[in-house]
Scaffold this active site. Structure first.
Site, PDB file in Angstrom:
ATOM      1  N   LYS A  99       0.879  -1.168   0.000  1.00 21.56           N
ATOM      2  CA  LYS A  99       0.000   0.000   0.000  1.00 21.56           C
ATOM      3  C   LYS A  99       0.914   1.215   0.000  1.00 21.56           C
ATOM      4  CE  LYS A  99      -2.910   2.900   2.815  1.00 21.56           C
ATOM      5  NZ  LYS A  99      -3.848   3.095   3.936  1.00 21.56           N
ATOM      6  N   ALA A 186      -9.797   5.159   3.522  1.00 19.61           N
ATOM      7  CA  ALA A 186      -9.802   6.279   4.476  1.00 19.61           C
ATOM      8  C   ALA A 186     -11.113   7.051   4.464  1.00 19.61           C
ATOM      9  CB  ALA A 186      -8.661   7.265   4.238  1.00 19.61           C
ATOM     10  N   GLY A 187     -11.606   7.351   5.665  1.00 14.51           N
ATOM     11  CA  GLY A 187     -12.737   8.250   5.832  1.00 14.51           C
ATOM     12  C   GLY A 187     -14.056   7.587   6.168  1.00 14.51           C
TER      13      GLY A 187
END
Lengths: 263, 66
Positions: A99, A186-187
């Protein structure tokens, strides 16, 4: 229903990838991983503590018979640091998966597109299966794909913010134009966020804080598993057209009437 | 001889190998990876790679992260 996720040469039946950070304990993390049905988890790479070099590492808490490891380059601010971190991760973990995360700003943790592209190019040339974390920018996502990234991982919202999919239109555009898996990274803060992301058609979700920082991370891991499945199925099923006015579901003919004149 | 180990300048015996350094530090040989001057050193080379004066050594492990 056979609905396999293919990332490079790797195949997954789960569309949920989890982190290993911020859990209240290693036991809770392991139980949350199991509850989520995830088949891949991320780890970060850091220097050993020279004052306590024998301390346990994250590898002591991950059953590699059940979970594939996706090392990250989190914390890197340059392509050079990210490439070395990835190479060290490959040596440590015997995986070509990475990643790629090259941060450009410590407050927003937004990725640095230029450094991410530079690192991706070097890592792909070095044989890595590169999954870059990137802003929700359709142009940069396309450039990463053209370099040979195995997937693109646009953010839904800033890392650890739990704000959900802030710009569903760009995520949808990225997905519609991509020829590699799109993984929202993410988020995501709660199950509805996960379902919304999956309903946009993205291929998978990567999340950490949304589960780890829940009051009950194990229960939230269950919820996220269900939300990802539900969102995926809803996407595949194809949602109904939205309409402004009502449209009755029950027949309008042969209605019972108590007025003398009928109609 | 001096070398920088994980960002700390350390005095090391001349001719010490990476395996010798790990042993002196009390670090295990598994669960870690090593880079010398920004080049990854394969585990099989720990016994033969000697640290030179001024080298930069990184010894890393996997930690929690997202």
């Amino acid at each position: 229903m056979n609905d396999t996720l293919t990332i490079g040469k790797y195949q997954f039946s789960s569309r949920l990838i989890l982190g290993t950070g911020k859990y209240p304990s290693m036991q809770v993390m392991q139980d949350a991983h199991a509850a989520s049905g995830a088949e891949m988890v991320t780890v970060a790479i850091r220097r050993i503590n020279l004052d306590d070099p024998t301390g346990k590492t994250m590898l002591d808490y991950i059953d590699r018979n059940k979970l594939r490891i996706l090392p990250n380059t989190a914390g890197c601010y340059s392509a050079k640091d990210a490439v070395l971190t990835a190479q060290l991760a490959r040596e440590l973990l015997e995986t070509d998966l990475i990643k790629l995360e090259v941060i450009g700003d410590p407050q927003t943790l937004h990725p640095d597109a230029r450094e991410t592209l530079a690192a991706a190019e070097q890592l792909i040339a070095d044989g890595f299966t590169v999954l870059p974390y990137i802003g929700d920018d359709p142009v940069v996502c396309k450039q990463l794909e053209e370099l040979g990234c195995a997937a693109v991982m646009p953010l839904a919202a800033p890392i650890g913010s739990g704000l959900g999919v802030c710009n569903p239109y760009t995520i949808r555009i990225i997905k519609e134009r991509a020829n590699v898996p799109v993984i929202v990274d993410a988020g995501v803060g709660t199950a509805s966020d996960a379902a919304i992301a999956m309903e946009l058609g993205v291929d998978a979700l990567l999340m950490n804080t949304g589960i780890a920082a829940a009051k009950d991370p194990i229960l939230m891991a269950h919820a996220m598993k269900n939300a990802v499945v539900a969102g995926r199925q809803a996407f595949l099923a194809g949602r109904m057209e939205k309409r402004l006015y009502a449209n009755a579901s029950s027949p309008m003919q042969n209605l019972i009437s108590t007025t003398q004149s009928g109609m | 001889m001096k070398a920088t180990i994980n960002g700390e300048m350390r005095e090391l015996p001349d001719g010490i190998t990476l395996a010798g350094l790990l042993e002196d530090l009390g670090a295990p040989r598994s669960g870690i990876a090593v880079a010398r001057n920004q080049q990854v050193v394969r585990r099989a080379e720990f016994d033969t790679q000697q640290i030179a004066d001024g080298d930069t050594i990184e010894i890393i492990k996997a930690v929690a992260g997202g």
